[in-house]
Design a protein around this motif. Structure first.
Motif, short mmCIF file in Angstrom:
data_model
loop_
_atom_site.label_atom_id
_atom_site.label_comp_id
_atom_site.label_asym_id
_atom_site.label_seq_id
_atom_site.Cartn_x
_atom_site.Cartn_y
_atom_site.Cartn_z
N VAL A 189 -25.32 -20.05 56.36
CA VAL A 189 -25.87 -18.96 57.30
C VAL A 189 -25.56 -17.75 57.05
O VAL A 189 -24.64 -17.64 57.56
N LEU A 190 -26.27 -16.92 56.70
CA LEU A 190 -26.15 -15.65 56.52
C LEU A 190 -26.39 -14.26 57.35
O LEU A 190 -27.89 -14.95 57.48
N SER A 191 -26.11 -13.57 57.84
CA SER A 191 -26.53 -12.84 59.12
C SER A 191 -26.21 -11.47 59.57
O SER A 191 -24.79 -11.42 59.18
N ALA A 192 -27.24 -10.70 59.49
CA ALA A 192 -26.41 -8.83 59.78
C ALA A 192 -25.61 -8.87 61.16
O ALA A 192 -25.02 -8.05 61.33
N ASP A 193 -26.57 -9.80 61.85
CA ASP A 193 -26.40 -9.54 63.43
C ASP A 193 -24.44 -10.13 63.27
O ASP A 193 -24.30 -10.92 62.53
N THR A 194 -24.35 -9.38 64.29
CA THR A 194 -22.44 -9.73 64.06
C THR A 194 -22.83 -10.69 65.54
O THR A 194 -20.84 -11.31 65.67
N ASP A 195 -22.88 -11.62 66.33
CA ASP A 195 -22.86 -12.08 67.50
C ASP A 195 -23.14 -13.25 67.02
O ASP A 195 -23.60 -13.76 66.46
N LEU A 196 -23.36 -14.27 68.39
CA LEU A 196 -23.18 -16.25 67.71
C LEU A 196 -24.47 -15.93 67.78
O LEU A 196 -25.29 -15.20 68.60
N PRO A 197 -25.42 -16.93 67.57
CA PRO A 197 -26.61 -16.88 67.19
C PRO A 197 -26.93 -17.15 69.26
O PRO A 197 -26.78 -18.07 69.70
N TYR A 198 -28.17 -16.78 69.57
CA TYR A 198 -28.08 -16.97 71.16
C TYR A 198 -29.79 -16.10 71.00
O TYR A 198 -30.81 -16.62 70.47
N GLU A 199 -30.19 -16.77 72.43
CA GLU A 199 -31.48 -17.04 72.98
C GLU A 199 -31.60 -15.00 73.11
O GLU A 199 -31.64 -14.57 73.69
N ARG A 200 -32.88 -14.84 72.92
CA ARG A 200 -33.97 -13.63 71.84
C ARG A 200 -34.75 -13.39 74.07
O ARG A 200 -34.73 -12.02 74.78
N PRO A 201 -35.35 -14.84 74.56
CA PRO A 201 -35.72 -14.19 75.70
C PRO A 201 -35.23 -13.71 76.86
O PRO A 201 -36.02 -13.05 77.65
N PRO A 202 -34.81 -13.79 76.82
CA PRO A 202 -33.48 -13.58 78.21
C PRO A 202 -33.08 -12.29 78.38
O PRO A 202 -32.35 -11.53 79.39
N LEU A 203 -33.21 -11.66 77.34
CA LEU A 203 -32.39 -10.48 76.81
C LEU A 203 -33.44 -8.61 77.98
O LEU A 203 -32.72 -8.11 78.25
N SER A 204 -34.77 -9.42 77.99
CA SER A 204 -35.21 -8.51 78.18
C SER A 204 -36.02 -8.71 79.82
O SER A 204 -36.72 -8.12 80.72
N LYS A 205 -34.90 -10.12 80.05
CA LYS A 205 -35.37 -10.52 81.65
C LYS A 205 -33.69 -11.22 82.45
O LYS A 205 -33.15 -9.47 82.52
N ASP A 206 -33.14 -11.82 82.73
CA ASP A 206 -32.28 -12.23 83.05
C ASP A 206 -31.11 -11.26 82.69
O ASP A 206 -30.22 -10.35 83.65
N PHE A 207 -31.18 -11.17 81.54
CA PHE A 207 -29.27 -10.76 80.73
C PHE A 207 -29.63 -9.33 81.41
O PHE A 207 -28.70 -8.22 81.32
N LEU A 208 -30.79 -8.49 81.21
CA LEU A 208 -31.09 -7.26 81.51
C LEU A 208 -30.51 -6.75 83.37
O LEU A 208 -30.11 -6.01 83.34
N ARG A 209 -31.00 -7.96 84.03
CA ARG A 209 -30.94 -7.95 85.33
C ARG A 209 -29.79 -8.02 86.01
O ARG A 209 -28.96 -7.80 87.04
N GLY A 210 -28.77 -8.19 85.41
CA GLY A 210 -27.51 -8.71 85.25
C GLY A 210 -27.01 -9.96 85.98
O GLY A 210 -26.44 -10.06 86.02
N ASP A 211 -28.11 -11.00 85.87
CA ASP A 211 -27.87 -12.02 86.09
C ASP A 211 -27.54 -13.37 85.24
O ASP A 211 -27.94 -14.44 85.73
#
Length: 394
Positions: free
Chosen positions: A33-55
């Protein structure tokens, strides 16, 4: 397929689903699996919700944010390579090139995803974007030091992020050209209900306008008004990453790679899945463009199975969930328009039914899971909505 195994370009839901499906269906040989992203594969939906809120904390244990812990890839003999983009595909030689290295493949899955569309106005580079985890970190860090924000664009990501920033205590202005969020896509009545969810978190909605410039003090609107703020977020859509596919001679239409219901591209042993794919859906009877998490997973599952020699096709009705503030909204639809709709209000939510030529083509629900599940079946079967719809002219 040769002993070169499987190469996947992209570590989002489609790519990881393809790798998992390939192994589950007996695929042999190496999986890379080749990825330009430097992070371990992650869920994107929380980024605009729980993650952004700091939860939501970043703990790489496979729970909530990250798709899988590091050992998951080791256990399945999946070689995950981060941080460097694929620069070339040679469909004749069956190789991809990364950082000058040519990597052979027996089957190739292009799950390149999409990138956020920058704000095309003077100073637009000052606006933050939200797509990758790195983007979300920058936005969350900026929000920690901010008292006010302007969010440009009232799609689902814009509404989610605006609500999340407001819930953090920021004074948030949401700017969009529509009278209500997503009026063109979902209809004015549905948009009003989405607007109620957004404004309930404290967001101020400025309709019928667009941003003409961004500077150090805030944004300037096309009516001459300047909105002062500490940070600006451009939620202005995405563009699929199909450049390397196009350069390789694959069939690409409107920045998406054209594939069949089996995710096969126009090149032998090459598949495409997720946001970058324009895939044929057997239930719809036509090609459908989607940008939803679950559909990317479904695409990847099909592509991985096919690459392993197991027949599979895409037939599911596209759908996703959105959380605005503390309220979940769910949507199933083919996504290519409707000619009639009807809103049904409930005690604690609503349902919007969409039809085209007398057939159900979409359903939007809030606290109405039975309707959401019913709608999926009606859409798949092409049956009428269970209520009389009202002509909308859309």
């Amino acid at each position: 397929m040769s002993g070169a195994g499987l190469v996947v370009v992209g570590s989002g839901p489609a790519g990881i689903s393809a790798a998992e499906s390939y192994r589950r269906n007996g695929g042999e040989g190496p999986v890379v699996v080749l990825s330009a992203d430097t992070d371990l594969p992650y869920e994107r939906p929380p980024l605009s919700k729980d993650f952004l809120r700091g939860d939501l904390d970043e703990v790489a244990d496979g729970d909530e944010l990250f798709l899988h812990p590091p050992e998951w890839f080791v256990e399945r003999d999946v070689d995950l390579r981060h941080g460097k983009p694929v620069t070339e595909i040679d469909v004749e030689a069956h190789t991809v090139t990364v950082d000058g290295e040519r990597i052979p493949y027996g089957a190739l899955v292009l799950a390149c995803g999409a990138g956020p569309s920058p704000l095309p106005v003077p100073g637009g580079e000052r606006a933050l974007l939200l797509r990758a985890l790195a983007d979300a970190r920058r936005l969350r860090d900026a929000a920690a030091d901010a008292k006010s924000a302007v969010v440009i664009g009232a799609g689902f990501i814009g509404c989610e992020a605006a609500a999340s920033l407001a819930m953090r205590g920021l004074s948030v202005t949401l700017v969009a050209p529509d009278e209500v969020p997503q009026a063109n896509r979902l209809g004015v009545e549905a948009g009003r209900r989405l607007l109620d969810l957004v404004t309930a978190t404290g967001v101020r909605y400025v309709a019928g306008t667009s941003v003409t410039s961004v500077d150090e003090s805030g944004v300037r609107l096309d009516d001459g008004v300047t909105v002062d703020c500490d940070l600006v977020l451009a939620a202005t859509g995405v563009t699929p990453h199909s450049e390397i596919a196009s350069a390789a001679g694959l069939n690409v239409r409107d920045s998406r790679i054209v594939v069949g219901a089996d995710m096969r591209t126009s090149a032998a042993d090459v598949y495409a899945a997720g946001d970058v794919a324009f895939a044929f859906n057997t239930a719809a009877g036509r090609h459908v463009a989607v940008e939803h998490w679950q559909d990317a997973v479904d695409h990847g599952d099909v592509a991985g199975a096919q690459a392993a020699g197991v027949t599979a096709t895409w037939h599911a009705v596209p759908g996703f969930w959105s959380t605005i503030g503390d309220t979940a909204v769910k949507y199933h639809a083919w996504g290519d328009g409707y000619d009639a709709s009807r809103v049904v209000d409930h005690d604690d939510g609503f349902t919007v039914w969409y039809e085209a030529a007398g057939k159900t083509v979409g359903v939007l629900t809030c606290n109405a899971d039975d309707d959401y599940d019913l709608g999926e079946g009606l859409i798949a079967d092409g049956r009428p909505a269970p209520v009389e719809t009202t002509r909308t002219g859309t």
